[in-house]
Design a protein around this motif. Structure first.
Motif, PDB file in Angstrom:
ATOM      1  N   LEU A 281      -0.036   3.195  -3.060  1.00  0.00           N
ATOM      2  CA  LEU A 281      -0.434   1.803  -2.865  1.00  0.00           C
ATOM      3  C   LEU A 281       0.568   0.839  -3.488  1.00  0.00           C
ATOM      4  O   LEU A 281       0.799  -0.255  -2.957  1.00  0.00           O
ATOM      5  CB  LEU A 281      -1.818   1.565  -3.454  1.00  0.00           C
ATOM      6  CG  LEU A 281      -2.994   2.221  -2.736  1.00  0.00           C
ATOM      7  CD1 LEU A 281      -4.303   1.694  -3.280  1.00  0.00           C
ATOM      8  CD2 LEU A 281      -2.925   2.020  -1.236  1.00  0.00           C
ATOM      9  N   GLN A 282       1.176   1.247  -4.603  1.00  0.00           N
ATOM     10  CA  GLN A 282       2.169   0.400  -5.234  1.00  0.00           C
ATOM     11  C   GLN A 282       3.363   0.181  -4.296  1.00  0.00           C
ATOM     12  O   GLN A 282       3.873  -0.933  -4.147  1.00  0.00           O
ATOM     13  CB  GLN A 282       2.633   1.046  -6.536  1.00  0.00           C
ATOM     14  CG  GLN A 282       3.051   0.091  -7.616  1.00  0.00           C
ATOM     15  CD  GLN A 282       1.886  -0.760  -8.118  1.00  0.00           C
ATOM     16  OE1 GLN A 282       0.823  -0.226  -8.443  1.00  0.00           O
ATOM     17  NE2 GLN A 282       2.094  -2.055  -8.163  1.00  0.00           N
ATOM     18  N   LEU A 283       3.794   1.247  -3.637  1.00  0.00           N
ATOM     19  CA  LEU A 283       4.889   1.137  -2.680  1.00  0.00           C
ATOM     20  C   LEU A 283       4.478   0.297  -1.467  1.00  0.00           C
ATOM     21  O   LEU A 283       5.259  -0.528  -0.964  1.00  0.00           O
ATOM     22  CB  LEU A 283       5.333   2.528  -2.231  1.00  0.00           C
ATOM     23  CG  LEU A 283       5.995   3.413  -3.296  1.00  0.00           C
ATOM     24  CD1 LEU A 283       6.189   4.829  -2.766  1.00  0.00           C
ATOM     25  CD2 LEU A 283       7.327   2.822  -3.732  1.00  0.00           C
ATOM     26  N   LEU A 284       3.238   0.494  -0.983  1.00  0.00           N
ATOM     27  CA  LEU A 284       2.766  -0.272   0.167  1.00  0.00           C
ATOM     28  C   LEU A 284       2.673  -1.758  -0.154  1.00  0.00           C
ATOM     29  O   LEU A 284       2.940  -2.609   0.705  1.00  0.00           O
ATOM     30  CB  LEU A 284       1.391   0.245   0.603  1.00  0.00           C
ATOM     31  CG  LEU A 284       1.353   1.516   1.437  1.00  0.00           C
ATOM     32  CD1 LEU A 284      -0.088   1.916   1.704  1.00  0.00           C
ATOM     33  CD2 LEU A 284       2.109   1.351   2.739  1.00  0.00           C
ATOM     34  N   ASP A 285       2.300  -2.073  -1.379  1.00  0.00           N
ATOM     35  CA  ASP A 285       2.175  -3.470  -1.782  1.00  0.00           C
ATOM     36  C   ASP A 285       3.520  -4.187  -1.643  1.00  0.00           C
ATOM     37  O   ASP A 285       3.604  -5.294  -1.085  1.00  0.00           O
ATOM     38  CB  ASP A 285       1.658  -3.537  -3.214  1.00  0.00           C
ATOM     39  CG  ASP A 285       1.399  -4.965  -3.665  1.00  0.00           C
ATOM     40  OD1 ASP A 285       0.933  -5.769  -2.829  1.00  0.00           O
ATOM     41  OD2 ASP A 285       1.664  -5.284  -4.824  1.00  0.00           O
ATOM     42  N   ILE A 296      -1.851 -10.259   4.257  1.00  0.00           N
ATOM     43  CA  ILE A 296      -2.385  -9.310   3.289  1.00  0.00           C
ATOM     44  C   ILE A 296      -3.233  -8.280   4.017  1.00  0.00           C
ATOM     45  O   ILE A 296      -3.649  -8.478   5.162  1.00  0.00           O
ATOM     46  CB  ILE A 296      -3.212 -10.006   2.195  1.00  0.00           C
ATOM     47  CG1 ILE A 296      -4.447 -10.694   2.805  1.00  0.00           C
ATOM     48  CG2 ILE A 296      -2.367 -10.987   1.408  1.00  0.00           C
ATOM     49  CD1 ILE A 296      -5.387 -11.266   1.770  1.00  0.00           C
ATOM     50  N   ALA A 297      -3.484  -7.167   3.348  1.00  0.00           N
ATOM     51  CA  ALA A 297      -4.266  -6.087   3.936  1.00  0.00           C
ATOM     52  C   ALA A 297      -5.018  -5.357   2.834  1.00  0.00           C
ATOM     53  O   ALA A 297      -4.552  -5.272   1.698  1.00  0.00           O
ATOM     54  CB  ALA A 297      -3.360  -5.106   4.698  1.00  0.00           C
ATOM     55  N   GLY A 317      -8.347  -3.548  -2.778  1.00  0.00           N
ATOM     56  CA  GLY A 317      -9.270  -4.554  -2.273  1.00  0.00           C
ATOM     57  C   GLY A 317     -10.180  -4.093  -1.167  1.00  0.00           C
ATOM     58  O   GLY A 317     -10.809  -4.918  -0.492  1.00  0.00           O
ATOM     59  N   HIS A 318     -10.281  -2.769  -0.952  1.00  0.00           N
ATOM     60  CA  HIS A 318     -11.070  -2.271   0.169  1.00  0.00           C
ATOM     61  C   HIS A 318     -12.489  -1.933  -0.273  1.00  0.00           C
ATOM     62  O   HIS A 318     -12.797  -1.879  -1.465  1.00  0.00           O
ATOM     63  CB  HIS A 318     -10.390  -1.046   0.787  1.00  0.00           C
ATOM     64  CG  HIS A 318     -10.789  -0.805   2.207  1.00  0.00           C
ATOM     65  ND1 HIS A 318     -10.250  -1.525   3.251  1.00  0.00           N
ATOM     66  CD2 HIS A 318     -11.667   0.061   2.762  1.00  0.00           C
ATOM     67  CE1 HIS A 318     -10.783  -1.107   4.381  1.00  0.00           C
ATOM     68  NE2 HIS A 318     -11.653  -0.150   4.115  1.00  0.00           N
ATOM     69  N   LEU A 319     -13.348  -1.692   0.715  1.00  0.00           N
ATOM     70  CA  LEU A 319     -14.742  -1.352   0.454  1.00  0.00           C
ATOM     71  C   LEU A 319     -14.850   0.060  -0.118  1.00  0.00           C
ATOM     72  O   LEU A 319     -14.015   0.918   0.175  1.00  0.00           O
ATOM     73  CB  LEU A 319     -15.548  -1.468   1.747  1.00  0.00           C
ATOM     74  CG  LEU A 319     -15.548  -2.874   2.358  1.00  0.00           C
ATOM     75  CD1 LEU A 319     -16.183  -2.852   3.733  1.00  0.00           C
ATOM     76  CD2 LEU A 319     -16.288  -3.844   1.455  1.00  0.00           C
ATOM     77  N   PRO A 320     -15.878   0.334  -0.927  1.00  0.00           N
ATOM     78  CA  PRO A 320     -15.959   1.624  -1.624  1.00  0.00           C
ATOM     79  C   PRO A 320     -16.229   2.799  -0.687  1.00  0.00           C
ATOM     80  O   PRO A 320     -16.942   2.668   0.310  1.00  0.00           O
ATOM     81  CB  PRO A 320     -17.127   1.425  -2.596  1.00  0.00           C
ATOM     82  CG  PRO A 320     -17.970   0.359  -1.956  1.00  0.00           C
ATOM     83  CD  PRO A 320     -16.993  -0.567  -1.285  1.00  0.00           C
ATOM     84  N   ILE A 321     -15.654   3.938  -1.034  1.00  0.00           N
ATOM     85  CA  ILE A 321     -15.942   5.188  -0.330  1.00  0.00           C
ATOM     86  C   ILE A 321     -17.377   5.599  -0.652  1.00  0.00           C
ATOM     87  O   ILE A 321     -17.837   5.459  -1.794  1.00  0.00           O
ATOM     88  CB  ILE A 321     -14.963   6.294  -0.765  1.00  0.00           C
ATOM     89  CG1 ILE A 321     -13.523   5.879  -0.469  1.00  0.00           C
ATOM     90  CG2 ILE A 321     -15.290   7.604  -0.079  1.00  0.00           C
ATOM     91  CD1 ILE A 321     -12.490   6.830  -1.044  1.00  0.00           C
ATOM     92  N   PRO A 339      -6.265  -5.581  -6.184  1.00  0.00           N
ATOM     93  CA  PRO A 339      -6.197  -6.633  -5.166  1.00  0.00           C
ATOM     94  C   PRO A 339      -5.593  -6.093  -3.870  1.00  0.00           C
ATOM     95  O   PRO A 339      -5.001  -5.008  -3.845  1.00  0.00           O
ATOM     96  CB  PRO A 339      -5.287  -7.681  -5.802  1.00  0.00           C
ATOM     97  CG  PRO A 339      -4.421  -6.900  -6.734  1.00  0.00           C
ATOM     98  CD  PRO A 339      -5.282  -5.790  -7.267  1.00  0.00           C
ATOM     99  N   PRO A 340      -5.734  -6.829  -2.767  1.00  0.00           N
ATOM    100  CA  PRO A 340      -5.181  -6.381  -1.483  1.00  0.00           C
ATOM    101  C   PRO A 340      -3.668  -6.216  -1.521  1.00  0.00           C
ATOM    102  O   PRO A 340      -2.973  -6.773  -2.382  1.00  0.00           O
ATOM    103  CB  PRO A 340      -5.598  -7.491  -0.511  1.00  0.00           C
ATOM    104  CG  PRO A 340      -6.759  -8.150  -1.165  1.00  0.00           C
ATOM    105  CD  PRO A 340      -6.507  -8.067  -2.634  1.00  0.00           C
ATOM    106  N   LEU A 341      -3.163  -5.455  -0.562  1.00  0.00           N
ATOM    107  CA  LEU A 341      -1.719  -5.292  -0.408  1.00  0.00           C
ATOM    108  C   LEU A 341      -1.102  -6.624   0.003  1.00  0.00           C
ATOM    109  O   LEU A 341      -1.671  -7.369   0.792  1.00  0.00           O
ATOM    110  CB  LEU A 341      -1.417  -4.235   0.655  1.00  0.00           C
ATOM    111  CG  LEU A 341      -2.032  -2.849   0.458  1.00  0.00           C
ATOM    112  CD1 LEU A 341      -1.715  -1.963   1.656  1.00  0.00           C
ATOM    113  CD2 LEU A 341      -1.549  -2.217  -0.825  1.00  0.00           C
ATOM    114  N   GLY A 342       0.079  -6.890  -0.520  1.00  0.00           N
ATOM    115  CA  GLY A 342       0.775  -8.122  -0.183  1.00  0.00           C
ATOM    116  C   GLY A 342       0.602  -9.211  -1.209  1.00  0.00           C
ATOM    117  O   GLY A 342       1.169 -10.295  -1.055  1.00  0.00           O
ATOM    118  N   THR A 343      -0.173  -8.949  -2.273  1.00  0.00           N
ATOM    119  CA  THR A 343      -0.360  -9.954  -3.322  1.00  0.00           C
ATOM    120  C   THR A 343       0.656  -9.788  -4.440  1.00  0.00           C
ATOM    121  O   THR A 343       1.056 -10.754  -5.077  1.00  0.00           O
ATOM    122  CB  THR A 343      -1.784  -9.876  -3.896  1.00  0.00           C
ATOM    123  OG1 THR A 343      -2.030  -8.536  -4.366  1.00  0.00           O
ATOM    124  CG2 THR A 343      -2.809 -10.209  -2.826  1.00  0.00           C
TER     125      THR A 343
END
Length: 559
Positions: A281-285, A296-297, A317-321, A339-343
């Protein structure tokens, strides 16, 4: 019928006429500053009166208007009058005939029930933009009318109602209707393009790992909603582990779908590095910021390890599994959530939730649980309740959850759902899924113990002689590599599924091995090259508690 007995009861008509009569300016009181009328238009012997329009015969007025006008009366809506424009559009109509027989064009438009309603209620009604038999589009306004005497007297009995009528006024809106249809067609084409792009970027066929059963569904929003950027994916990591991802790009249309495609491709590339979920996720951000700083995503990236019986995940920032265990209890993986990706500027963290045999996990986007008139937590709670009672195959569970959420073809948001099950295998099927492990204690003497252990296990699993020998050789090379370059604690694990044999060695050193070409004079450096040559796949990764795992796989012969 005498047309002069009828008058349209349009709101304010009588008041405006009275006002004009009271304020008419006598010709002998015009001031000197008044501008006289043009002689060619208003001769001196015929002064202009503002009440002149009211004195014109109604037939003369209606015959000259470009709109279509028809007057019908009585419960059968018998024809009292049609103007020239109506006759030009639909042909001549005989006075006195009932509308059901004489005005078939109105019957085809469904206008006759509207005439009944207007006659009963005494209120005007409008039917917007309907295409008639002449190929033109009209907006029909139906206004109640009555005989002047009946209206003044307020007679409301049955005989009085029989004298009432309806004035049908049809305005040609063909140009507007065609322009609106062209706009709708353009929007449909854009939406179809976005849907096609969206579906082409989603996996056409889900990977099916050995230890999991997986199903997914994607449903775009209804025709009035633009397509969003929902996506999901299943990625086989090797060594029996599987990555699962679901995400939602904020925004609509082709742009959101294109960003989604780039993020999904990046996830697959980062997954091959076999990194922990929070590092992915760090790389995707960072990538999301490079793609579009204003986009953002949300995303969840999870890894299932059958040896650990858990799902390690990280959320942006996504809904829980949601996970339903073998007893039907549903738990929610709430934390940690970043937080969401892109922040940017946030360090994500990984969490873990149990996913043992008999368990079912659900990953989903907000279109499944978010409603305008309902709190988001209420939607998630409803989904938990539905999951608690949902049994069957992953596809059956997926369909039931979508139905329970009330998702239909005209839903106002995209919906993506990913369902995975870790089946509890027993009997003959259970014999195909076996595990064996050995702690590697001591020094160089651990190597022969490991070879003997592997030989005994593979023999008990009744593998063919060739696969048995290859498995023992791979075990020897991986253990030797760990003894030479790794640090304690060390462990050997053998695992078989219905499709492959997996050999894995873990140790406490986090330096990952790499395949290299050994020179003729080198005394080492050939172990990994040998493993890569004889095995179907091999790889390595860092373990969460520190250290590394090196693994290889052999495909089992079919039949």
């Amino acid at each position: 019928m005498n047309f002069t007995r009828w008058s349209a009861r349009l709101p304010g008509t009588q008041r405006r006429a009275a006002a004009r009569t009271e304020t008419a300016v006598p010709t002998d009181r015009r001031g000197e500053g008044s501008v006289p009328a043009a002689r060619a238009e208003h001769p001196a012997d015929r002064p202009l009166s503002v009440t002149a329009v009211d004195e014109l015969p109604a037939r003369d007025v209606l015959d000259r208007v470009p709109a279509l006008v028809a007057l019908v009366h009585g419960p059968d809506h018998r024809i009292a009058y049609v103007n020239d424009a109506y006759t030009a559009a639909f042909g001549a109509r005989a006075p006195g005939a009932p509308a059901r027989e004489a005005l078939p064009e109105l019957a085809e438009l469904g206008l006759l029930p509207l005439l009944d309603q207007v006659l009963r209620s005494g209120k005007s009604r409008t039917l917007k933009s309907r295409k008639a038999v002449d190929g033109r589009s009209y907006t029909f306004t139906c206004t109640p009318v009555a005989e002047t005497g009946a209206a003044d007297g307020g007679d409301t009995d049955r005989a009085g109602r029989a004298d009432r009528g309806v004035l049908v006024f049809a305005t040609d809106v063909t140009d507007h209707a065609e322009a609106a249809e062209r706009l709708r067609a353009s929007e449909r084409r854009q939406r179809e393009t976005a849907v096609t792009l969206q579906r082409s970027l989603l996996p056409q066929e889900l990977e099916q790992p050995d230890d999991l059963r997986i199903a997914a569904t994607y449903q775009p929003g209804g025709t009035e909603a633009a397509v969003g950027g929902d996506w999901y994916d299943v990625i086989t990591l090797g060594g029996g582990r599987t990555a699962l991802v679901i995400g939602d790009v904020m925004g609509r249309g082709v742009r959101a779908a294109a960003v989604m495609g780039q993020l999904r491709t990046a996830v697959r590339a980062y997954a091959r590095l076999d990194l922990p979920p929070h590092e992915v996720l760090q790389l995707l951000d960072g990538l999301a910021i490079e793609i579009d700083a204003n986009q953002i995503a949300t995303c969840v990236y999870a890894v299932h390890d059958p040896n650990e019986g858990s799902l390690v995940y990280a959320s942006a920032g996504h809904l829980p599994i949601l996970v339903r265990d073998e007893n039907g209890r549903v738990s929610r993986a709430d934390e940690p959530t970043g937080p969401p990706l892109g922040t940017g500027g946030w360090m994500h963290a990984s969490g873990s939730i149990a996913l043992g045999p008999g368990s079912t996990a659900v990953l989903y986007t907000d279109g499944l649980v978010e409603r305008r008139d309902e709190d988001l937590d209420e939607g998630i709670a409803s989904l938990e309740h539905a999951l608690a009672g949902a049994t069957g195959t992953p596809q059956v569970v997926c369909d039931r959850l979508v139905r329970s959420a009330g998702v239909t073809a005209d839903h106002d948001d995209d919906v993506a759902v990913l369902v995975l099950q870790h089946p509890a295998r027993t009997g003959p099927e259970g014999e195909l899924f076996r595990n064996a492990a050995l702690e590697l204690l001591g020094g160089v003497e651990a190597a022969p113990r490991a070879r003997a252990f592997a030989s005994g296990v593979l023999t008990s699993w009744r593998f063919p002689a060739e696969l048995h020998d290859l498995g023992v050789l791979a075990t020897s090379e991986l253990v030797a590599n760990s003894l030479q370059h790794g640090t304690p604690p060390m462990r050997l694990r053998l695992r078989r599924t219905d499709r492959r044999l997996i050999i894995e060695v873990t140790d406490g050193d986090d330096h990952l091995p790499r395949r290299r070409r050994a020179e003729p004079g080198d005394e080492s450096g050939r172990g990994i090259a040998i493993v890569a040559t004889i095995a179907s796949h091999w790889g390595s990764r860092r373990t969460p508690g520190g250290g590394k795992a090196v693994w290889c796989e052999f495909l089992l012969p079919k039949g």
